[in-house]
Enzyme design. Structure first.
Site, mmCIF file in Angstrom:
data_model
loop_
_atom_site.group_PDB
_atom_site.id
_atom_site.type_symbol
_atom_site.label_atom_id
_atom_site.label_comp_id
_atom_site.label_asym_id
_atom_site.label_seq_id
_atom_site.Cartn_x
_atom_site.Cartn_y
_atom_site.Cartn_z
ATOM 1 C CD GLN A 212 7.878 10.177 6.131
ATOM 2 O OE1 GLN A 212 9.033 10.564 5.983
ATOM 3 N NE2 GLN A 212 7.585 8.954 6.566
ATOM 4 C CG HIS B 277 5.431 3.504 0.740
ATOM 5 N ND1 HIS B 277 5.242 4.008 1.995
ATOM 6 C CD2 HIS B 277 6.723 3.779 0.425
ATOM 7 C CE1 HIS B 277 6.374 4.546 2.427
ATOM 8 N NE2 HIS B 277 7.289 4.422 1.486
#
Length: 381
Positions: free
Chosen positions: A127, A275
């Site tokens: 990521q 998120h």
């Protein structure tokens, strides 16, 4: 303590992990309304029970970006994951590999890329954020490519950090944080020994490898705040798309128009995500955002979804709303903090069994069978 669910692992982690780390994983931004709705909106979806359909050949395996997954789940990137168990990213990656699914390493992990990939055989996902320091981005991408990472997960919903009030109360940030953390560690002796002493170094491994000096936990929030880039736009991703040879996934999509932009950009996948409720409080839950996004781009791009998944039933719900696969974040962190690699492996076994129950009793024999017909439209009752 008897463990039978994510809630049990959460309670076990709360007892074992110091508050400054537990609340860092457990909390959200502002008043945490989106964090709450992620869970409740998903759990409130009623599954449509169907029976007598011969479910003897149930199959939950899928193929995603050329990889075979034992279940439609990927361990999501979590910053500072190595602070929940000794070299926690390594333990989590090994657990994921043992259970046949990918692990995604965060940019701001404790363990550097090379340490994690050396401990597993399965290609890892990596990521990345768009950061002001493009030199760091190039450096870390080169290392991820050299280490054989198969999929790049590009997180785009952090042009600026969310306001996480719990962190100031817990000691993760704020006044006297070092003293408060030390006192908390003393009160959690197993963690202090396993992570605090034997789990060193407590540095951001990928950042430290670039700067040539130790970037520790105390520098974590400052470094993030200084390097997130509010000027981010799609053009900033073009050189990365050209550089990266593997699959590229855009994480942080909540709007159908942004999903269409991701298709036009040439991404291989998106993650419908807020998120975990850690950025814009008041944003739609992933469960609410997912159907319209699936209507807009399903079939044009692979759709993953995260935020609010606490059991295998929730995975089935996300698939019914239009996801091709899911990402699991907090749930695996609770398990990691409670029992390390064994905890994550057991959590995935629990999710798998729960998926079997949900699919059997909704009469969906394989993952591709799961559609919105698996849900009950409560508005019509």
């Amino acid at each position: 303590m008897i463990i039978s669910s994510t809630n049990d692992y959460r309670e076990a982690a709360r007892r074992r992990v110091p508050p400054f780390m537990f609340h860092y994983a457990d909390g959200g931004s502002f008043a945490e309304r989106t964090l709450e709705r992620n869970v409740t909106d998903l759990a409130d979806l009623a599954l449509r029970q169907r029976v007598l359909k011969d479910m003897s050949k149930l199959d939950i395996e899928i193929e995603l970006f050329g990889e075979k997954l034992a279940m439609p789940a990927v361990l999501a990137p979590v910053g500072a994951c190595g602070m929940y168990a000794r070299r926690g990213e390594v333990q989590a990656a090994q657990a994921a590999e043992n259970k046949g699914i990918p692990f995604t390493l965060s940019t701001v992990s404790i363990c550097p890329i090379e340490e994690v990939t050396a401990a597993i055989k399965r290609p890892m996902w990596f990521q990345l954020y768009v950061l002001k320091d493009r030199g760091f981005m190039k450096h870390v991408l080169e290392r991820a490519k050299a280490a054989g990472c198969s999929t790049l997960v590009f997180t785009v919903d952090m042009p600026t950090p969310g306001a996480r009030y719990r962190d100031r109360h817990s000691g993760m940030s704020g006044e006297y944080k070092e003293i408060r953390r030390a006192l908390q560690a003393v009160a959690h002796p197993f963690w202090a020994w396993d992570v605090g002493i034997k789990g060193k170094p407590h540095t951001l491994g990928n950042v430290s490898a670039y700067t040539g000096k130790a970037v520790g936990l105390d520098d974590y929030v400052v470094w993030l705040g200084e390097n997130f880039d509010p000027s981010i736009s799609w053009k900033d991703l073009e050189w990365i798309r050209d550089f990266w040879d593997g699959s590229m996934v855009i994480k942080g999509i909540l709007d159908p128009e942004d999903a269409k932009d991701a298709v036009r950009f040439g991404a291989d996948g998106i993650v419908v995500s807020n998120h975990g409720g850690r950025q814009l409080d008041g944003a739609l839950s992933s469960a609410r955002a997912l159907p319209s996004i699936a209507d807009a781009v399903k079939g044009d791009i692979k759709i993953l979804a995260d935020s609010g998944i606490r059991n295998g039933l929730d995975i089935v719900r996300m698939l019914a709303l239009g996801a091709d696969a899911t990402m699991i974040g907090r749930s695996f962190v609770y398990a990691l903090g409670a029992a390390g690699k064994a905890g994550v492996e057991n959590m995935l076994d629990i999710f798998k069994k729960e998926m079997h129950v949900a699919m059997t009793l909704t009469s969906n024999q394989k993952i591709s069978d799961i559609t919105r017909d698996a849900l009950v439209d409560l508005t019509k009752l």
